[in-house]
Design an enzyme around this catalytic site. Sequence first.
Site, PDB file in Angstrom:
ATOM      1  N   GLY A  21     -10.482 -17.167   4.925  1.00 32.74           N
ATOM      2  CA  GLY A  21      -9.062 -16.942   4.600  1.00 32.74           C
ATOM      3  C   GLY A  21      -8.194 -17.833   5.468  1.00 32.74           C
ATOM      4  O   GLY A  21      -7.050 -17.488   5.789  1.00 32.74           O
ATOM      5  N   MET A  50      -2.427 -14.963   8.097  1.00 32.17           N
ATOM      6  CA  MET A  50      -3.225 -14.512   9.247  1.00 32.17           C
ATOM      7  C   MET A  50      -4.297 -15.532   9.616  1.00 32.17           C
ATOM      8  O   MET A  50      -4.555 -15.775  10.796  1.00 32.17           O
ATOM      9  CB  MET A  50      -3.874 -13.149   8.937  1.00 32.17           C
ATOM     10  CG  MET A  50      -3.000 -11.949   9.230  1.00 32.17           C
ATOM     11  SD  MET A  50      -2.337 -11.955  10.906  1.00 32.17           S
ATOM     12  CE  MET A  50      -3.830 -11.880  11.877  1.00 32.17           C
ATOM     13  N   GLY A  80      -9.895  -7.828   9.183  1.00 31.88           N
ATOM     14  CA  GLY A  80      -8.635  -7.093   9.266  1.00 31.88           C
ATOM     15  C   GLY A  80      -8.032  -6.918   7.886  1.00 31.88           C
ATOM     16  O   GLY A  80      -6.882  -6.512   7.765  1.00 31.88           O
ATOM     17  N   HIS A 112       7.047  -3.857   6.318  1.00 32.35           N
ATOM     18  CA  HIS A 112       6.358  -5.149   6.347  1.00 32.35           C
ATOM     19  C   HIS A 112       7.104  -6.164   5.487  1.00 32.35           C
ATOM     20  O   HIS A 112       7.970  -5.789   4.699  1.00 32.35           O
ATOM     21  CB  HIS A 112       4.919  -5.008   5.811  1.00 32.35           C
ATOM     22  CG  HIS A 112       3.964  -4.438   6.809  1.00 32.35           C
ATOM     23  ND1 HIS A 112       3.787  -3.075   6.956  1.00 32.35           N
ATOM     24  CD2 HIS A 112       3.153  -5.035   7.719  1.00 32.35           C
ATOM     25  CE1 HIS A 112       2.899  -2.866   7.911  1.00 32.35           C
ATOM     26  NE2 HIS A 112       2.496  -4.030   8.394  1.00 32.35           N
ATOM     27  N   LYS A 171       3.489  -8.556   1.244  1.00 28.14           N
ATOM     28  CA  LYS A 171       2.330  -7.682   1.487  1.00 28.14           C
ATOM     29  C   LYS A 171       1.889  -7.026   0.182  1.00 28.14           C
ATOM     30  O   LYS A 171       2.711  -6.517  -0.575  1.00 28.14           O
ATOM     31  CB  LYS A 171       2.675  -6.629   2.547  1.00 28.14           C
ATOM     32  CG  LYS A 171       1.467  -5.777   2.935  1.00 28.14           C
ATOM     33  CD  LYS A 171       1.702  -5.030   4.222  1.00 28.14           C
ATOM     34  CE  LYS A 171       0.544  -4.096   4.550  1.00 28.14           C
ATOM     35  NZ  LYS A 171      -0.742  -4.798   4.702  1.00 28.14           N
TER      36      LYS A 171
END
Length: 267
Positions: free
Chosen positions: A11, A16, A100, A157, A161
């Site tokens: 990813g 992230m 995560g 957030h 998201k």
Amino acid sequence: MPNKIRLVVHGAAGRMGQSVLRAAMDREDCEVCAALAPSHSTLIGEPLAQVYGKGAPDIEFTAQLDPDLLPDALIDFTGARAFDTALALAVGRRIPFVSGTTGLSDDQRLALADAGRSIPVLWAANFSLGVALLRRMTALAATVLPAEFDAEIIEAHHKFKQDSPSGTALALGRAIAQARRVDFDAVARYGRAGVTAQRRDGEIGFSVVRAADIVGEHTVLFAAPGERIELTHRAGSRAVFAHGAVRAAIWLARQRPGTYDITDVLG
Ligand code: NAD
């Protein structure tokens, strides 16, 4: 430095993933040996140095993990679908697995536990030290306060998201349910609208905000008539999660097969 931990970032093109790449580059005790992105990504074939400049590892973004590589840990921050690919890769190649990715199904959680029999695995809804402490403080508050205290979790957030409520909000809710010795699924209440929205005793309510570029905020509210306790954590940068995930991967690379928790790493 000898014995640098070799990391695969799955990813790597995401918000992230990029933050994890930067966090790994900040450390002397690890190096990124593969940065995996989907085959349609415009980054495929791009040298990391092109994106991150001097100090970046001498590799390109790729769609597949080179079969000759022997990584020490894989870090996954993708989405619920790509998570399966990452886990299969880690199990197939026997690579310690840190993820995560949130929004996992029950079946995916089972697959993760199953993987823990052959490789070390560590999944966390949140890799920040502050949130690990918030979870403990939440469990303590839920243990000390009588069940008459209404428990509500409010999270905010960024607008991109995908899953809701956040994995962290759910983990906080589960911590309350566990401390109260009740079945989480039976007491969780997701949002309130309409005339049937009166609060039932014992509920754990979730409220969700999605706006702009908010990195991540969680408030656990305990309220009884006349008094209110609010425990809040605010993340100002993704780097907090990325550094925690890299630290977890370096730690996990040295563990035996098993299923580990972020508190095992962060204390
Ligand atoms: P994002 O959409 O920016 O990034 C996800 C990336 O995964 C995308 O670049 C996508 O191209 C990539 N991807 C999809 N399929 C892939 C595949 N098969 N191989 C390789 N890459 C693939 O999302 P994000 O903001 O980076 O968040 C990713 C996940 O991490 C979400 O589930 C989010 O909730 C979670 N998250 C967790 C924490 C934590 O501390 N645990 C913190 C922040 C975000």
